[in-house]
Design a protein around this motif. Structure first.
Motif, short mmCIF file in Angstrom:
data_model
loop_
_atom_site.label_atom_id
_atom_site.label_comp_id
_atom_site.label_asym_id
_atom_site.label_seq_id
_atom_site.Cartn_x
_atom_site.Cartn_y
_atom_site.Cartn_z
N LEU A 189 0.83 -1.21 0.00
CA LEU A 189 0.00 0.00 0.00
C LEU A 189 0.87 1.26 0.00
O LEU A 189 0.63 2.19 0.73
CB LEU A 189 -0.91 0.02 1.22
N ALA A 192 -0.08 2.31 -4.02
CA ALA A 192 -1.53 2.44 -4.03
C ALA A 192 -1.95 3.75 -3.38
O ALA A 192 -2.81 4.47 -3.89
CB ALA A 192 -2.16 1.25 -3.32
N ARG A 194 -0.04 6.42 -2.97
CA ARG A 194 0.46 7.53 -3.81
C ARG A 194 -0.47 7.75 -5.01
O ARG A 194 -0.77 8.87 -5.38
CB ARG A 194 1.88 7.17 -4.29
N ASP A 195 -0.95 6.66 -5.59
CA ASP A 195 -1.76 6.75 -6.81
C ASP A 195 -3.20 7.18 -6.53
O ASP A 195 -3.75 7.99 -7.27
CB ASP A 195 -1.82 5.38 -7.50
N ASN A 196 -3.82 6.59 -5.51
CA ASN A 196 -5.26 6.80 -5.39
C ASN A 196 -5.78 6.40 -4.00
O ASN A 196 -6.14 5.24 -3.76
CB ASN A 196 -5.98 5.97 -6.46
N ILE A 198 -8.54 7.35 -2.64
CA ILE A 198 -9.99 7.09 -2.65
C ILE A 198 -10.24 5.60 -2.89
O ILE A 198 -11.02 4.96 -2.20
CB ILE A 198 -10.69 7.95 -3.73
N ARG A 199 -9.52 5.05 -3.87
CA ARG A 199 -9.72 3.64 -4.17
C ARG A 199 -9.29 2.76 -2.99
O ARG A 199 -9.94 1.77 -2.67
CB ARG A 199 -8.97 3.27 -5.46
N VAL A 200 -8.20 3.17 -2.33
CA VAL A 200 -7.73 2.41 -1.16
C VAL A 200 -8.85 2.35 -0.11
O VAL A 200 -9.17 1.29 0.41
CB VAL A 200 -6.44 3.04 -0.56
N GLU A 201 -9.47 3.50 0.17
CA GLU A 201 -10.55 3.56 1.16
C GLU A 201 -11.72 2.67 0.73
O GLU A 201 -12.29 1.96 1.53
CB GLU A 201 -11.06 5.00 1.32
N TYR A 202 -12.05 2.75 -0.57
CA TYR A 202 -13.20 1.99 -1.05
C TYR A 202 -12.88 0.52 -1.32
O TYR A 202 -13.75 -0.23 -1.76
CB TYR A 202 -13.81 2.66 -2.29
N LEU A 203 -11.65 0.13 -1.05
CA LEU A 203 -11.34 -1.30 -1.05
C LEU A 203 -11.46 -1.85 0.37
O LEU A 203 -11.36 -3.05 0.60
CB LEU A 203 -9.95 -1.55 -1.61
N GLY A 204 -11.62 -0.93 1.33
CA GLY A 204 -11.89 -1.38 2.70
C GLY A 204 -10.75 -1.21 3.68
O GLY A 204 -10.70 -1.89 4.70
N ILE A 205 -9.82 -0.30 3.39
CA ILE A 205 -8.71 -0.10 4.33
C ILE A 205 -8.44 1.40 4.45
O ILE A 205 -8.66 2.14 3.49
CB ILE A 205 -7.46 -0.90 3.87
N SER A 206 -7.97 1.81 5.61
CA SER A 206 -7.73 3.23 5.82
C SER A 206 -6.34 3.63 5.32
O SER A 206 -5.34 3.10 5.81
CB SER A 206 -7.87 3.55 7.31
N HIS A 209 -4.37 5.08 8.23
CA HIS A 209 -3.78 4.09 9.13
C HIS A 209 -2.52 3.48 8.52
O HIS A 209 -1.52 3.26 9.20
CB HIS A 209 -4.79 2.98 9.44
#
Lengths: 320, 262
Positions: A189, A192, A194-196, A198-206, A209
């Motif tokens: 991560l 991930a 650095r790139d996006n 929003i997508r990280v959050e919407y994949l289910g992880i903060s 954090h």
């Protein structure tokens, strides 16, 4: 995520074993001391590299670098503890804990705000140190002779050799652990985030954090590096360990090394120390010119750092 | 029958603008629902509130009877509501395969220790390969996401949203930016894969041909309110829908360029 076999761990093992053996046998003391300084710094750079992979640059990691150094120094001065098995973990742990606390703020910021906020925290630490007589103020203070599992070296050469061997082992272990971390989901991560985010959050992880974990890790590594430097120099002071040029130097070496591999900080750090040493010898009045020109060359021609030369040579895609 | 997703008296204001006014929606399992409306009607605001991107000013959102109002996006995702975006949200510097591996790695990381497991494990790689095939993007497996054609990027975005095996998927304009020739092909792939996985789908769409072909129920928004909630055959001939969404003048039956028919 190259499908080719990953040679990093075997490379680290053979590399550090060779450096330990050959270094002990053939390196003159001055070059060994230079390597110790370089590897101590490389530990801090390793942490910065992890942050850089997330697109985060900290201009304040001297805070943890200095904190690690002062923890070792104060444990000896006030508590009479000089055993490295205690002082080194304590330095890393305390730096990590401070990083954990400050991380609650840092994780909310990105780009220039992250960089400047980290600088601000380190300058607060610098200010406290220079104003506190009990901590040696601007002069700092000497630290206790270190002991290694109860054994205290008798002379400077013995001490240097012991530190060198111990540092080779620590660097190998830490680099292997960081490499393993970077292969995990949390470790991946970086790009991930650095790139996006929003997508990280919407994949289910903060994302916050994840940044926090990396920040704590980098703080602990910087603390460990600073502690090693303090043990080898036998002295701590705010200017050479906590002041902003130290943070700048760590960022410089991170850029010089490149984020492509956990091996890179060790190569970059030795290279930086060599460039600085020889630049100072050749043009004592303008050595910064050579160091600055080196950084320009890296930014213009090797944005992936010196590691990109190696990864190109072995035909490996930069796996960030 | 308990609703899978329920919105109760949902309101959202941005200053003086009411983007959602007393929205009441109940979605049951396995429904395919099309959300239609002109730009600014409140469709995306509704999706954003359901997925935690923004909090409603008042009202409640229930998922399987559980109140999820105001929860973080990641919590809502973990509960089983996932989404894709109008502009595909993927990791642009990673390859298609790496994007899926990261998504799968996160989906399988329920705890911190799970997150420290090696991401590249054979069983995860097999899953990623299966997803590539299901969404017919295996030809682009090693392409960097930023170089992908728009349609493939959209498919990747949807595929990534589906790796968490959600109970409900919200698609925000899955065919926006896609050429007329490609949009049915894309929707066939998407809806085929989603039906195979048995997921409930809500999708925002401007193209009425797409709506007519793929959905079992239409919810039409106008100015933050629901003006119609009916099967497509009824909804698309509803006078209010014709006037405020499709853009036909009920008196003359004209079709404007805005609705995608012209």
């Amino acid at each position: 995520m190259d499908m080719k076999r990953d040679w990093t761990l075997p490379g680290l093992t053979v590399g550090f074993a060779l450096i330990a053996v050959v270094g002990t046998l053939v390196l003159p003391d001055w070059l060994m001391a230079l390597t110790v300084n370089s590897f101590s710094r490389a530990l801090a750079v390793l942490g910065l590299m992890v942050l850089w992979r997330c697109g985060l640059v900290s201009f304040g990691h001297a805070l943890y670098y200095g904190l690690g150094a002062y923890v070792v120094a104060l444990l000896g001065k006030d508590w009479g503890i000089s055993e490295v098995l205690i002082t080194l973990p304590a330095a890393a742990l305390l730096s990590g804990l401070v990083g954990f606390g400050i991380g609650f703020i840092m994780r909310r910021y990105r780009e220039i705000f992250f960089a400047m906020l980290s600088l601000a925290f380190s300058m607060v630490m610098y200010g406290i140190l220079v104003k506190t007589e009990a901590l040696g103020s601007t002069d700092g203070f000497s630290i206790e002779q270190p002991s290694f599992m109860g054994w205290t070296p008798e002379d400077a050469t013995e001490k240097l050799h012991t530190i060198f061997l111990m540092l080779c082992f620590i660097c190998w272990a830490v680099a292997a652990l960081v490499h393993r971390y970077l292969q995990s989901t949390l470790g991946n991560l970086t790009r991930a985030i650095r790139d996006n985010e929003i997508r990280v959050e919407y994949l289910g992880i903060s994302a916050q954090h994840a940044v926090h974990i990396k920040y704590v890790m980098s703080a602990a590594l910087a603390g460990l590096g600073g502690a090693m430097l303090a043990i080898s120099l036998g002295q701590v002071d705010p200017d050479s360990m906590v002041n902003w040029p130290v943070s700048g130097e760590l960022v410089f070496v991170t850029i010089l090394s490149g984020p492509g591999s956990v091996v890179a900080p060790f190569i970059g750090s030795v290279l930086f120390e060599l460039i600085r040493t020889y630049a100072f010898e050749w043009v004592p009045g303008a050595w910064q010119l050579i160091v600055g020109a080196t950084l320009l060359v890296i930014i213009f021609f090797l944005p992936g750092g010196v590691w990109s030369l190696i990864s190109r040579a072995i035909g490996k895609r930069e796996d960030l | 029958m308990t609703a899978l997703l329920e919105a109760r008296n949902l309101n959202k204001s941005f200053g003086a603008v009411n983007a959602a006014k007393d929205i009441n929606i109940s979605i049951t399992d396995h429904e395919i629902v099309g959300i239609i409306g002109a730009n600014g009607a409140g469709k995306t605001t509704f999706v954003n509130m359901v997925t935690g991107y923004m909090n409603p000013t008042s009202g409640q959102i229930l998922f399987s009877g559980q109140d999820i109002t105001g929860r973080e996006p990641r919590e809502i995702t973990r509960l089983g509501i996932c989404r894709s975006f109008q502009v595909a949200q993927v990791f642009m510097t990673a390859t298609v395969f790496e994007n899926l591996m990261i998504a799968l790695g996160i989906a399988e990381s329920k705890t911190l220790f799970d997150g420290l497991r090696r991401m590249r494990r054979p069983e995860v790689e097999q899953k990623a390969e299966a997803i590539l095939n299901r969404y017919r993007i295996s030809d682009y497996r090693d392409a960097i996401a930023s170089t992908l054609p728009q349609g493939v990027r959209k498919l990747l975005d949807i595929a990534m949203a589906m790796v968490a095996e959600p109970k409900i998927l919200l698609l925000d304009e899955p065919t926006s930016g896609i050429s007329v020739e490609e949009k049915f092909e894309l929707m066939d792939v998407v809806m085929g894969a989603l039906k195979e996985e048995g997921v409930t789908v809500l999708f925002i769409e401007h193209d009425m041909e797409i709506v007519e072909r793929y959905v079992s129920r239409v919810i039409a928004f106008y100015s933050g309110e629901i003006i119609c909630d009916a099967p497509p055959a009824e909804a698309l001939i509803d006078p209010k829908v014709k006037e405020f969404v499709i853009g036909e003048d009920p008196g003359h039956g004209e079709v404007t360029a805005e609705n995608g028919h012209a």
